[in-house]
Design a protein around this motif. Structure first.
Motif, PDB file in Angstrom:
ATOM      1  N   ILE A   1       0.862  -1.169   0.099  1.00 16.03           N
ATOM      2  CA  ILE A   1       0.085  -0.032  -0.042  1.00 16.03           C
ATOM      3  C   ILE A   1       0.877   1.274  -0.019  1.00 16.03           C
ATOM      4  O   ILE A   1       1.874   1.241   0.769  1.00 16.03           O
ATOM      5  CB  ILE A   1      -0.978   0.056   1.266  1.00 16.03           C
ATOM      6  CG1 ILE A   1      -2.089  -1.006   1.010  1.00 16.03           C
ATOM      7  CG2 ILE A   1      -1.579   1.251   1.503  1.00 16.03           C
ATOM      8  CD1 ILE A   1      -3.013  -1.173   2.112  1.00 16.03           C
TER       9      ILE A   1
ATOM     10  N   GLY B   1      -2.238  -1.007  -3.254  1.00 10.52           N
ATOM     11  CA  GLY B   1      -3.326  -0.211  -2.665  1.00 10.52           C
ATOM     12  C   GLY B   1      -2.775   1.222  -2.661  1.00 10.52           C
ATOM     13  O   GLY B   1      -1.648   1.509  -2.646  1.00 10.52           O
TER      14      GLY B   1
ATOM     15  N   ILE C   1       4.341  -0.950   3.392  1.00 12.54           N
ATOM     16  CA  ILE C   1       3.577   0.330   3.321  1.00 12.54           C
ATOM     17  C   ILE C   1       4.529   1.443   3.188  1.00 12.54           C
ATOM     18  O   ILE C   1       5.428   1.441   3.732  1.00 12.54           O
ATOM     19  CB  ILE C   1       2.789   0.834   4.479  1.00 12.54           C
ATOM     20  CG1 ILE C   1       1.591  -0.251   4.950  1.00 12.54           C
ATOM     21  CG2 ILE C   1       2.193   2.247   4.442  1.00 12.54           C
ATOM     22  CD1 ILE C   1       1.181  -0.147   6.251  1.00 12.54           C
TER      23      ILE C   1
ATOM     24  N   ILE D   1      -3.426   5.012  -0.738  1.00 15.09           N
ATOM     25  CA  ILE D   1      -4.345   6.138   0.050  1.00 15.09           C
ATOM     26  C   ILE D   1      -3.926   7.336  -0.105  1.00 15.09           C
ATOM     27  O   ILE D   1      -2.641   7.837   0.171  1.00 15.09           O
ATOM     28  CB  ILE D   1      -4.067   5.772   1.812  1.00 15.09           C
ATOM     29  CG1 ILE D   1      -4.688   4.301   1.854  1.00 15.09           C
ATOM     30  CG2 ILE D   1      -4.875   6.721   2.367  1.00 15.09           C
ATOM     31  CD1 ILE D   1      -4.447   3.729   3.358  1.00 15.09           C
TER      32      ILE D   1
ATOM     33  N   LEU E   1       0.881   5.233   0.767  1.00 16.51           N
ATOM     34  CA  LEU E   1       0.231   6.393   1.446  1.00 16.51           C
ATOM     35  C   LEU E   1       1.084   7.496   0.703  1.00 16.51           C
ATOM     36  O   LEU E   1       2.010   7.981   1.082  1.00 16.51           O
ATOM     37  CB  LEU E   1       0.428   6.146   2.868  1.00 16.51           C
ATOM     38  CG  LEU E   1      -0.056   7.494   3.602  1.00 16.51           C
ATOM     39  CD1 LEU E   1      -1.535   7.947   3.433  1.00 16.51           C
ATOM     40  CD2 LEU E   1       0.641   7.716   5.209  1.00 16.51           C
TER      41      LEU E   1
ATOM     42  N   LEU F   1      -3.943  -1.588   8.745  1.00 23.41           N
ATOM     43  CA  LEU F   1      -3.134  -1.723   7.352  1.00 23.41           C
ATOM     44  C   LEU F   1      -2.165  -2.858   7.709  1.00 23.41           C
ATOM     45  O   LEU F   1      -1.568  -3.303   6.816  1.00 23.41           O
ATOM     46  CB  LEU F   1      -2.378  -0.238   7.281  1.00 23.41           C
ATOM     47  CG  LEU F   1      -3.205   0.804   6.541  1.00 23.41           C
ATOM     48  CD1 LEU F   1      -2.580   2.404   6.429  1.00 23.41           C
ATOM     49  CD2 LEU F   1      -4.033   0.361   5.328  1.00 23.41           C
TER      50      LEU F   1
ATOM     51  N   ILE G   1      -9.033   2.760   0.740  1.00 27.44           N
ATOM     52  CA  ILE G   1      -7.918   2.445  -0.234  1.00 27.44           C
ATOM     53  C   ILE G   1      -8.562   2.338  -1.718  1.00 27.44           C
ATOM     54  O   ILE G   1      -9.577   1.886  -1.828  1.00 27.44           O
ATOM     55  CB  ILE G   1      -7.393   1.005   0.413  1.00 27.44           C
ATOM     56  CG1 ILE G   1      -6.953   1.158   1.823  1.00 27.44           C
ATOM     57  CG2 ILE G   1      -6.406   0.792  -0.674  1.00 27.44           C
ATOM     58  CD1 ILE G   1      -6.702  -0.172   2.384  1.00 27.44           C
ATOM     59  N   THR G   2      -7.538   2.998  -2.584  1.00 28.22           N
ATOM     60  CA  THR G   2      -7.935   2.680  -3.729  1.00 28.22           C
ATOM     61  C   THR G   2      -6.969   1.661  -4.369  1.00 28.22           C
ATOM     62  O   THR G   2      -5.789   1.878  -4.164  1.00 28.22           O
ATOM     63  CB  THR G   2      -7.763   3.974  -4.760  1.00 28.22           C
ATOM     64  OG1 THR G   2      -8.540   4.980  -4.208  1.00 28.22           O
ATOM     65  CG2 THR G   2      -7.966   3.738  -6.246  1.00 28.22           C
ATOM     66  N   TRP G   3      -7.519   0.753  -5.149  1.00 30.67           N
ATOM     67  CA  TRP G   3      -6.797  -0.388  -5.731  1.00 30.67           C
ATOM     68  C   TRP G   3      -6.206  -0.074  -7.278  1.00 30.67           C
ATOM     69  O   TRP G   3      -7.182   0.136  -8.088  1.00 30.67           O
ATOM     70  CB  TRP G   3      -7.281  -1.587  -5.557  1.00 30.67           C
ATOM     71  CG  TRP G   3      -7.847  -2.340  -4.364  1.00 30.67           C
ATOM     72  CD1 TRP G   3      -8.662  -1.943  -3.608  1.00 30.67           C
ATOM     73  CD2 TRP G   3      -6.659  -2.432  -3.218  1.00 30.67           C
ATOM     74  NE1 TRP G   3      -8.507  -2.187  -2.148  1.00 30.67           N
ATOM     75  CE2 TRP G   3      -7.307  -2.694  -2.075  1.00 30.67           C
ATOM     76  CE3 TRP G   3      -5.279  -3.028  -3.274  1.00 30.67           C
ATOM     77  CZ2 TRP G   3      -6.758  -3.212  -0.779  1.00 30.67           C
ATOM     78  CZ3 TRP G   3      -4.630  -3.376  -2.283  1.00 30.67           C
ATOM     79  CH2 TRP G   3      -5.531  -3.536  -1.042  1.00 30.67           C
TER      80      TRP G   3
ATOM     81  N   LYS H   1     -10.520   0.388   5.086  1.00 31.27           N
ATOM     82  CA  LYS H   1     -10.728  -0.200   3.676  1.00 31.27           C
ATOM     83  C   LYS H   1     -11.464   0.525   2.809  1.00 31.27           C
ATOM     84  O   LYS H   1     -11.061   0.435   1.515  1.00 31.27           O
ATOM     85  CB  LYS H   1     -11.470  -1.642   4.197  1.00 31.27           C
ATOM     86  CG  LYS H   1     -10.373  -2.481   4.820  1.00 31.27           C
ATOM     87  CD  LYS H   1     -11.163  -3.943   4.939  1.00 31.27           C
ATOM     88  CE  LYS H   1     -10.215  -4.873   5.464  1.00 31.27           C
ATOM     89  NZ  LYS H   1     -11.214  -6.207   5.893  1.00 31.27           N
TER      90      LYS H   1
END
Length: 294
Positions: free
Chosen positions: A56, A101, A137, A103, A58, A130, A93-95, A90
């Motif tokens: 993910i 992921g 991350i 954010i 950020l 997360l 979060i854009t996939w 959840k």
């Protein structure tokens, strides 16, 4: 029970054999804009995914939308919606490509320290989720030495500093490290700073860049830095950026994509990664808010 103790309990939630897994938090930064910081964050994320890691990003570069533009995806929600609108972690979060992921930070983190104790604990509890969603991350900070950038850096155990051969980039990288070293909460013993030389002509060019920075940092600052590797100048990368695609997906055999793959593999090397402190997102954000590692 004071706030710090409550946050500490969140971090240790589960206990015993069911204790919460901790994600590896890697913060990508630069002394100035335009050096390829966000491109580095995205391509490393893609390379980590190819290695089977759940990732993910950020986007903490407030006011800019570099990550979402390069992802070719517009997020419906951002961190502000979690903090102020009651959205779950959840939901924000854009996939993106390869299920990386993403954010969007919005401007939410700037107001964390002004929240009430109970609400702050609610936010940290959500962010701690997360750790079970991602193995890695990647925090993409803003460029420069703003207070917001430094807050992220002092909370991070692992910093990737992206710089280029331009004299101003090297100077600004030094200025960033100088500001970091002067921060009241920075701990050289608890932080690893790794340098990535971007937009270099060849391997030797990258090594020379690092030597210049390392010499002046070693002489005037008490911050150990290590060399992670170089990303060469690549016209294919420039074309991929224009097409809003990570080079690691568009042209996996391009020299820049191969370089990102090499750096990602180095970061994931089992022997080298043993020394990397895994704090997880709860500890990361708690440090930003409380000013201490819990």
């Amino acid at each position: 029970m004071d706030q710090a103790e409550q946050l500490r309990n969140i971090i240790k939630a589960g206990g015993g054999t069911h204790s919460r897994p901790l994600a590896r938090v890697i913060t990508v930064t630069s002394g100035k804009g335009g050096v390829g910081k966000s491109n580095t964050a995205i391509n490393l994320a893609i390379q980590f995914r190819k290695m089977g890691q759940r990732v993910i990003i950020l986007d903490a570069d407030f006011g800019l939308a570099n990550i979402e533009i390069m992802f070719g995806a517009v997020p419906k929600h951002n961190l502000c919606d979690l903090i102020y609108q009651g959205k779950s972690i959840k939901e924000i979060i854009t996939w993106g490509p390869m299920d990386v992921g993403f954010i969007s930070g919005g401007s939410g983190i700037a107001g964390l320290s002004n929240l009430s104790r109970d609400y702050l604990i609610y936010i940290i509890n959500n962010l701690a989720e997360l750790d079970s969603i991602a193995d890695v991350i990647i925090v993409d900070t803003g460029a420069g030495i703003s207070d917001a950038v430094l807050e992220f850096l002092v909370a991070s155990g692992e910093i990737l500093l992206v710089t280029t051969p331009e004299p101003t980039s090297i100077t600004d990288s030094y200025s960033l490290l100088k500001a970091l070293g002067r921060h009241s909460r920075f701990s050289a013993e608890m932080t690893q700073v790794k340098v990535i030389a971007n937009k270099v002509e060849d391997k030797a060019d990258g090594e020379r860049l690092f030597e210049k920075l390392d010499t002046v940092v070693g002489k005037y600052l008490k911050i150990p830095i290590t060399y992670l590797g170089a990303i060469p100048q690549d016209t294919q990368l420039s074309k991929a950026v224009m097409q809003q695609m990570p080079i690691s997906l568009k042209s996996p055999t391009a020299k820049s994509a191969v370089a990102y793959e090499t750096i990602a593999a180095k970061l994931m090397n089992k022997e080298l990664s043993k020394s990397v402190p895994k704090r997880g997102m709860a500890a990361f954000f708690s440090h930003i808010v409380t000013g201490k590692i819990l």
